[in-house]
Motif scaffolding. Structure first.
Motif, PDB file in Angstrom:
ATOM      1  N   SER A 279      18.439 -15.215 -19.244  1.00  0.00           N
ATOM      2  CA  SER A 279      17.109 -16.106 -19.455  1.00  0.00           C
ATOM      3  C   SER A 279      16.717 -16.997 -17.806  1.00  0.00           C
ATOM      4  O   SER A 279      15.892 -18.020 -17.804  1.00  0.00           O
ATOM      5  N   ARG A 280      17.608 -16.959 -16.804  1.00  0.00           N
ATOM      6  CA  ARG A 280      17.823 -17.720 -15.819  1.00  0.00           C
ATOM      7  C   ARG A 280      16.416 -17.645 -14.762  1.00  0.00           C
ATOM      8  O   ARG A 280      15.964 -18.781 -14.519  1.00  0.00           O
ATOM      9  N   SER A 281      15.764 -16.685 -15.064  1.00  0.00           N
ATOM     10  CA  SER A 281      14.469 -16.443 -14.143  1.00  0.00           C
ATOM     11  C   SER A 281      13.222 -16.641 -15.137  1.00  0.00           C
ATOM     12  O   SER A 281      12.257 -16.661 -14.700  1.00  0.00           O
ATOM     13  N   ALA A 282      13.377 -17.227 -16.481  1.00  0.00           N
ATOM     14  CA  ALA A 282      12.297 -17.115 -17.447  1.00  0.00           C
ATOM     15  C   ALA A 282      11.181 -18.063 -17.033  1.00  0.00           C
ATOM     16  O   ALA A 282      11.820 -19.248 -16.653  1.00  0.00           O
ATOM     17  N   LYS A 283      10.009 -17.924 -17.061  1.00  0.00           N
ATOM     18  CA  LYS A 283       9.040 -19.070 -17.001  1.00  0.00           C
ATOM     19  C   LYS A 283       8.205 -18.709 -18.229  1.00  0.00           C
ATOM     20  O   LYS A 283       7.552 -17.475 -18.338  1.00  0.00           O
ATOM     21  N   LEU A 284       7.786 -19.782 -18.805  1.00  0.00           N
ATOM     22  CA  LEU A 284       6.812 -19.880 -19.726  1.00  0.00           C
ATOM     23  C   LEU A 284       5.645 -20.719 -19.772  1.00  0.00           C
ATOM     24  O   LEU A 284       5.744 -21.766 -19.025  1.00  0.00           O
ATOM     25  N   ARG A 285       4.523 -20.037 -19.692  1.00  0.00           N
ATOM     26  CA  ARG A 285       3.169 -20.704 -19.508  1.00  0.00           C
ATOM     27  C   ARG A 285       2.377 -20.584 -20.756  1.00  0.00           C
ATOM     28  O   ARG A 285       2.394 -19.449 -21.463  1.00  0.00           O
ATOM     29  N   ILE A 286       1.782 -21.443 -21.148  1.00  0.00           N
ATOM     30  CA  ILE A 286       1.100 -21.843 -22.425  1.00  0.00           C
ATOM     31  C   ILE A 286      -0.561 -22.086 -22.347  1.00  0.00           C
ATOM     32  O   ILE A 286      -0.761 -23.127 -21.410  1.00  0.00           O
ATOM     33  N   ALA A 287      -1.456 -21.567 -22.904  1.00  0.00           N
ATOM     34  CA  ALA A 287      -2.736 -21.992 -22.791  1.00  0.00           C
ATOM     35  C   ALA A 287      -3.547 -22.165 -24.275  1.00  0.00           C
ATOM     36  O   ALA A 287      -2.934 -21.327 -25.144  1.00  0.00           O
ATOM     37  N   GLU A 288      -4.310 -22.726 -24.514  1.00  0.00           N
ATOM     38  CA  GLU A 288      -5.207 -22.710 -25.537  1.00  0.00           C
ATOM     39  C   GLU A 288      -6.583 -22.375 -25.571  1.00  0.00           C
ATOM     40  O   GLU A 288      -7.154 -22.738 -24.540  1.00  0.00           O
ATOM     41  N   ARG A 289      -6.882 -21.534 -26.547  1.00  0.00           N
ATOM     42  CA  ARG A 289      -8.430 -21.287 -26.446  1.00  0.00           C
ATOM     43  C   ARG A 289      -9.351 -22.396 -26.900  1.00  0.00           C
ATOM     44  O   ARG A 289      -9.008 -22.842 -27.878  1.00  0.00           O
ATOM     45  N   VAL A 290     -10.496 -22.671 -25.936  1.00  0.00           N
ATOM     46  CA  VAL A 290     -11.010 -23.941 -26.320  1.00  0.00           C
ATOM     47  C   VAL A 290     -11.969 -23.441 -27.334  1.00  0.00           C
ATOM     48  O   VAL A 290     -12.762 -22.412 -27.447  1.00  0.00           O
TER      49      VAL A 290
END
Ligand code: SAH
Length: 290
Positions: A279-290
């Motif tokens: 998991s050490r290099s994991a990056k999570l990005r989240i976006a929402e549909r407007v």
């Protein structure tokens, strides 16, 4: 062999997605770790899981059989690039959430015969989709030096020694196994033990990316997201290297129909990295549909 895969950033995913009821499209269902967490978390959630790896799907099918029987989980052998087709088959116009967990599963890494790991001797394969014809063997043995150098530079982000590595590879053909390739890299890369990661990491990453068209697939899929998500629906993408993260970041920024919920990517806590080094290099990005 008892293969496992510990899903990453599960708590964080549930924080942002746990309240969503309805259909989740899990683009990279793998062994079903995230799917399972979603299904266990909320009894009014459903998962459509895609993967190109039959072996992974078989394990997910067995592990999560009860959810399949209940009609809450459907698994398909499909690239996420073709998600629209799968949703059409299910007569689904949009979904409520989309998850992507890019990269390799521990199962793929641990099985020597898949050829993903520089720690295990196996054939140079690295195909996630066994139906596909291009393998790591073909890339390593038949692509010209210039192209190899370029992919190692670009996709391995091996800025300094890409030319030298490509030359060594070409001069030492044929190369049949992961072990042979590692031995050649050991000779090609100076100061190999001064590095933070194993010296073969970047080259293996580069080959894996081209064998599986990883960045191309991501770039082809993302523009479909606004049409796939209902208004208010969310997408979460976990990436494992900066090339992928950059693609996701740029896309979220440039797409007016998506609102970023994470200005900075979410990364695992120390405690998670300790338990699950992958998991050490994991990056999570989240976006929402407007
Ligand atoms: N979230 C999963 C692990 C995913 S690992 C779990 O918790 O078990 C990443 C998975 O993505 C691998 O199984 C790989 O085969 C799959 N994959 C890679 N490229 C893909 C593509 N284009 N379409 C669908 N799945 C893909």
């Amino acid at each position: 062999m008892n293969v496992t895969h510990v899903p990453v950033l599960v708590k964080e995913i549930l924080e942002y997605f746990g309240h969503i009821e309805g259909v989740f499209l899990d683009c990279t269902v793998g062994l079903g770790g995230h799917a399972e967490a979603i299904l266990n978390n909320n009894s009014r959630s459903f998962v459509v899981g895609l993967d190109v790896d039959e072996e992974a799907l078989d394990i997910a099918r067995r592990r999560l059989e009860h959810f399949i029987r209940e009609g809450r989980l459907k698994l398909f052998k499909s690239s996420y690039v073709d998600a629209r087709k799968v949703l059409n088959q299910l007569s689904l116009d949009t979904v409520d959430a989309i998850l992507m967990d890019l990269g390799v599963s521990s199962m793929q890494l641990e099985k020597a015969e898949r050829g993903f790991s520089f720690n295990r001797d196996g054939p140079l394969d690295m195909r996630m989709d066994k139906e596909q014809t291009v393998t790591a063997y073909e890339v390593v043995n038949f692509w010209d030096e210039e192209t190899l150098s370029r992919i190692i530079f670009e996709y391995g982000e091996e800025k300094r020694y890409s030319r030298r590595i490509a030359r060594y590879i070409v001069q030492n053909r044929p190369i049949k196994t992961t072990k042979q390739l590692v031995e050649i890299l050991a000779r090609a890369i100076p100061n190999k033990f001064d590095r933070k990661r194993h010296f073969a990491t970047k080259v293996f990453q580069a080959i894996r990316i081209v064998v599986n068209s990883e960045l191309d697939n991501l770039k082809r899929f993302l523009p479909n997201v606004p049409e796939l998500l209902r208004s208010g629906g969310r997408i979460g993408v976990i990436s494992f290297h900066s090339l992928e993260d950059r693609v996701v970041k740029e896309f979220f920024k440039s797409e007016p129909r998506l609102k970023q919920l994470t200005k900075k990517p979410i990364t695992p806590k120390e405690s998670e990295i300790e338990l699950n080094p992958r998991s050490r290099s994991a990056k999570l990005r989240i976006a929402e549909r407007v």
